[in-house]
Scaffold this active site. Structure first.
Site, PDB file in Angstrom:
ATOM      1  N   ASP A 180       0.844  -1.183   0.000  1.00  0.00           N
ATOM      2  CA  ASP A 180       0.000   0.000   0.000  1.00  0.00           C
ATOM      3  C   ASP A 180       0.887   1.243   0.000  1.00  0.00           C
ATOM      4  O   ASP A 180       2.016   1.195  -0.503  1.00  0.00           O
ATOM      5  CB  ASP A 180      -0.931  -0.025   1.222  1.00  0.00           C
ATOM      6  CG  ASP A 180      -2.310   0.568   0.914  1.00  0.00           C
ATOM      7  OD1 ASP A 180      -2.353   1.770   0.597  1.00  0.00           O
ATOM      8  OD2 ASP A 180      -3.317  -0.148   0.999  1.00  0.00           O
ATOM      9  N   HIS A 255      -3.791   6.428   2.863  1.00  0.00           N
ATOM     10  CA  HIS A 255      -4.494   5.211   2.453  1.00  0.00           C
ATOM     11  C   HIS A 255      -3.927   3.975   3.158  1.00  0.00           C
ATOM     12  O   HIS A 255      -4.685   3.135   3.678  1.00  0.00           O
ATOM     13  CB  HIS A 255      -4.371   5.078   0.930  1.00  0.00           C
ATOM     14  CG  HIS A 255      -5.208   3.993   0.332  1.00  0.00           C
ATOM     15  ND1 HIS A 255      -4.764   2.698   0.203  1.00  0.00           N
ATOM     16  CD2 HIS A 255      -6.447   4.011  -0.209  1.00  0.00           C
ATOM     17  CE1 HIS A 255      -5.692   1.972  -0.386  1.00  0.00           C
ATOM     18  NE2 HIS A 255      -6.729   2.744  -0.651  1.00  0.00           N
ATOM     19  N   SER A 619     -11.144  -0.602  -1.358  1.00  0.00           N
ATOM     20  CA  SER A 619      -9.893  -0.557  -0.601  1.00  0.00           C
ATOM     21  C   SER A 619     -10.128  -0.740   0.889  1.00  0.00           C
ATOM     22  O   SER A 619      -9.271  -1.233   1.611  1.00  0.00           O
ATOM     23  CB  SER A 619      -9.184   0.787  -0.820  1.00  0.00           C
ATOM     24  OG  SER A 619      -8.536   0.840  -2.057  1.00  0.00           O
TER      25      SER A 619
END
Length: 844
Positions: A180, A255, A619
């Site tokens: 990620d 994220h 996600s």
């Protein structure tokens, strides 16, 4: 400053300089690109991973037996010298083939793929492809990034966590690797000192932590046990910004921090945003360990060469689960979507015993929008959970309009005067000078005397969606003008855009519907009083009060499949032929998810500087399943990846909290008004049921050899498979179709009159008797044999499923097989049939 930091800056500079030298000639023949080169000799995992493949996946065993499962990877750790040998082989090949020419090797892949990533011209790539040692040369491609209440919604505190001894032991001993945007190691969700119980690093794990200026020594601990970054491919393209993207594992986006905490964040961390408390957060497996492999970046996303390097390192380090909240930017070209460097590296990871979870993608709701393709990858779509934050504004004419905004309400429901930003301009500002002045981005444009104590009406245009204007800046404007609050109306050109509830430190609301915005503006304009001759406004007559959106409400119709969640059928190739594989595998909470946020995260302007953020997408759904898989792995340490997938799939729920069928949103515009019952192409097996997955009763298992037999069954795939794996298809006695893989579902893309498939189940529970029931897809007759069977613990049972087309149709239809055990186990097997041919058209 940190010495390693300067070394990394020097590396970045040298890579950039080298790329400049390679690219200084403008002719086509000297244009360079990154290529991923694989060699014919099998990678290390295919040698050291054999023991893993042979492990009895249904032996419950005690947790200490986990060491045996990681024997092959421990063996690899003791053969670190192989790394340098393989690197020398790669370097020697490059020197021989490109003698005297300029090139730049970025990575040597050792464990899952035997190969390397290299920056060369197309002519140099062609030279490499002609070497007998070389199996495959693939052009690098880009990829992109695709909770306080969800543990309760999934029933963890009184279900799955309770079975594991409570949240303090949930996921213990399991390592989840995240590919990620990195992680913020300072966040309390990743601290290792919140429990008095010992927290040892699993002995099978051997990862390391990079040390840089922004990821200093001590960033890792017994919770966050490894962190590295991979950016060589991005650097060679000249798009890596070390200031914004951080040449370290640190998360400059947000994220990666978010996804890691969803799966494995600590339990009981207070969620405080914009000064408001929204409860306490927990990951799905709060006691599991986190290993971070940063390969995605805020400014450009990522590239396959870097992602493959991250996957290769994660497997070599000994992770148990890989979580990928990323998808390719385009459907892989070539013979089949399965044949791409990322999916093939993940196939080797599965061979080594690693369970792989991937987000389905946010490209729904159209059919064949799936961005995760292969049967060895567990693909997760997004659904909403039952918690919602509803804000509303009540107008002076007693009309109430709903909206969004995590904001306090106005005092005691007092009515306050409304004033449009366009009617509060100072004498030096006109709409002609600044056509976006109504977005309230600069307080110097407005007359404070007019605004003070009123509710300021601002426009929410496409510029907010693009990040050119922000809610935060509009709130700052309102604060500087001493406004009581802010009301945003939706520009009519912003159609179908879903707003996450946005935190506000003052009273405010965003009216997300253009139609409701028209109601507000009509009331406002009709309440203005103007001078009869000059037409100037003499009185602002419209008033309103804001209820506030800080209090959570709970919706009994959840879950619902979100419109953006990618849909099946699974595309087998770039021509959009359908694969006989069901995708997604299931759905999980992915909408409005609270989770940790990087202190320097910039992915969402509205959450900059906050410790938590509310995000939506597949996600967010994928790490929910990664964490729940850790609970299954903890309970059944010898489960293979496909056994974990089976436990999750067969126990998934088909119903919402009301007991009705799960619905799916069908439209990007007005999704709440366009819903219908979800099909397996929307939700796979259904909505994840964490507690039931810990006691599935029966298991469908598939091995690496099964996946290879499936790939070899694709027409013309032999050379491609050899290129990626170094293995010949003749090693496999027979090939199989996708429908014949022993998956907990059956998908048939083309049913030509009649077809029989088999499924084999293994009993991991006690002795039990099962009855079999089914509903057939429309236009298809189905028969399952046997209809009843008794099965002892550890025994296998073969199910024969006969499909017969009874009509001609090109429309997909769906059914289900149910296995109902005498001890309470219930298994759900979705069926999907697309093209149906009931007779031979030529002879008919």
């Amino acid at each position: 400053m940190d010495r390693v930091y300067w070394v990394q800056l020097l590396v970045v500079f040298c890579l950039g300089l080298f790329v400049g030298i390679l690219c200084q000639n403008d002719s086509d023949s000297s244009i360079t690109a990154v290529y991923i080169v694989t060699l014919k000799q099998a990678p290390a995992a295919h040698y050291y991973g054999e023991l893993k493949k042979e492990t009895n996946v249904f032996n419950h065993g005690s947790p200490h037996r986990r060491k045996n499962l990681h024997g092959p990877r421990n063996k690899w750790i003791s053969h670190q010298s192989s790394d340098s040998y393989i690197t020398r082989v790669h370097d020697s090949l490059l020197r021989r083939v490109l003698r005297g020419e300029k090139y730049l090797k970025l990575y040597s892949y050792h464990y899952l793929i035997n190969g390397f990533a290299v920056l060369v011209t197309s002519q140099q790539a062609d030279k490499l492809s002609r070497r007998r040692e070389v199996a495959n040369v693939v052009l690098d491609f880009s990829v992109r990034t695709a909770t306080t209440h969800t543990p309760q919604f999934l029933g963890l505190p009184k279900g799955a966590w309770l079975k594991e001894g409570g949240y303090e032991t949930a996921g213990e001993g399991i390592v989840i690797g995240f590919i990620d945007t990195g992680i913020d190691p300072t966040h309390p969700s990743f601290s290792d000192d919140l429990s008095k119980n010992s927290y040892p690093v699993p002995s099978h794990f051997s990862g390391i932590c990079e040390v840089t200026r922004d990821f200093p020594s001590g960033s890792c601990n017994r919770k966050l046990i490894a962190a590295r970054h991979f950016a060589a491919s991005a650097i060679t393209r000249g798009i890596f910004n070390s200031t914004q993207d951080y040449a370290s594992p640190f998360d400059g986006d947000g994220h990666g921090t978010h996804t890691a905490s969803v799966a494995a964040g600590n339990h009981g961390i207070p969620v405080i945003v914009a000064g408001h408390h929204f409860g306490n957060a927990s990951g799905m497996a709060p006691r599991s360990h986190i290993a971070v492999y940063k390969a995605l970046y805020k400014s450009f996303g990522g590239f396959a060469a870097d992602v493959v390097a991250a996957i290769d390192q994660a497997a070599q380090d000994g992770v148990d689960i890989i979580s990928l909240s990323i998808t390719p930017n385009r459907r892989p070209p070539g013979l089949a979507t399965f044949f791409n460097p990322i999916d093939m590296a993940l196939l080797s990871a599965v061979k080594a015993g690693i369970f792989v979870v991937q987000a389905a993608g946010n490209t729904g709701p159209s059919p064949k929008s799936m961005s995760s393709f292969s049967p060895w990858i567990f693909t997760v779509g997004a659904a909403c959970h039952d918690r919602v934050y509803i804000n509303s504004i009540t107008l002076g004419n007693n009309v109430t309009i709903t909206g969004v905004g995590l904001a306090p309400g106005t005092d005691n429901d007092t009515m306050y005067t409304l004033i449009s930003a366009l009617h509060a301009l100072n004498n030096d500002t006109t709409v002609t000078d600044d056509m976006y002045v109504g977005e309230c981005q600069d307080s110097s444009n407005f007359n404070q005397d007019l605004v003070q104590g009123k509710l300021l009406i601002c426009s929410y245009s496409i510029r907010f969606v693009l990040g050119l204007s922000t809610i935060k800046q509009a709130l700052e404007t309102a604060k500087n003008l001493s406004a009581t609050g802010v009301v945003f109306y939706m520009d009519p050109f912003v159609i179908g855009f879903q707003l996450n509830p946005i935190p506000m430190r003052m009273s405010g609301i965003i009216i997300s519907s253009p139609d409701d915005s028209k109601i507000l503006l009509k009331y406002y304009n009709s309440s203005l009083e103007r001078d009869e001759f000059s037409k100037k406004i003499t009185r602002f007559g419209a008033v309103a009060s804001i209820s506030g959106g800080l209090k959570a409400n709970y919706n009994s119709s959840a879950p619902v499949i979100m419109y953006y969640s990618a849909r099946g059928p699974d595309p087998e190739d770039s021509l959009l032929d359908d694969a006989d594989i069901l995708k997604p595998n299931l759905v999980a909470p992915g909408n409005f998810i609270w989770a940790a946020w990087s202190s320097l995260g910039t992915d969402s302007v509205e959450f900059q500087g906050e410790n938590f953020a509310m995000m939506s997408g597949t996600s967010m759904a994928a790490p929910h399943v990664a964490g729940l898989a850790a609970l299954i792995k903890q309970r059944f340490p010898n489960f293979s990846p496909s056994a974990i997938a089976s436990a999750l799939s067969t126990t998934a729920s088909l119903y919402d909290k009301n007991g009705g069928p799960i619905l799916a949103q069908r439209s990007y515009a007005n999704p709440e008004l366009n819903k219908s019952p979800a099909t397996p192409f929307d939700m796979g097996s259904g909505f994840v049921n964490a507690t039931a997955a810990l006691d599935p009763g029966l298991i469908f298992d598939s091995s690496y050899n099964d996946y290879m037999s499936f790939l070899c069954g694709i027409n013309g795939s032999g050379p491609v498979i050899f290129n990626y794996t170094g293995q010949n298809c003749w090693m496999y006695n027979s090939t199989i179709n996708g429908a014949d893989l022993n998956l907990p579902s059956v998908t048939i893309s083309k049913l030509d009159q009649c077809r029989t498939v088999q499924r084999t189940v293994v009993n991991i529970a006690g002795n039990e008797t099962y009855s079999v029931g089914w509903s057939a897809p429309y236009g298809v007759a189905v028969k399952v044999a046997p209809t009843h069977f008794s099965i002892a613990s550890g025994e296998k049972q073969v199910l024969n499923i006969i499909f017969s087309a009874i009509m001609n149709s090109t429309t997909a239809s769906f059914g289900r097989i149910g296995l109902f055990g005498s001890q309470g186990h219930v298994l759900n097997i979705p069926l999907a049939v697309i093209l149906k041919i009931s007779y031979n058209i030529t002879n008919g």
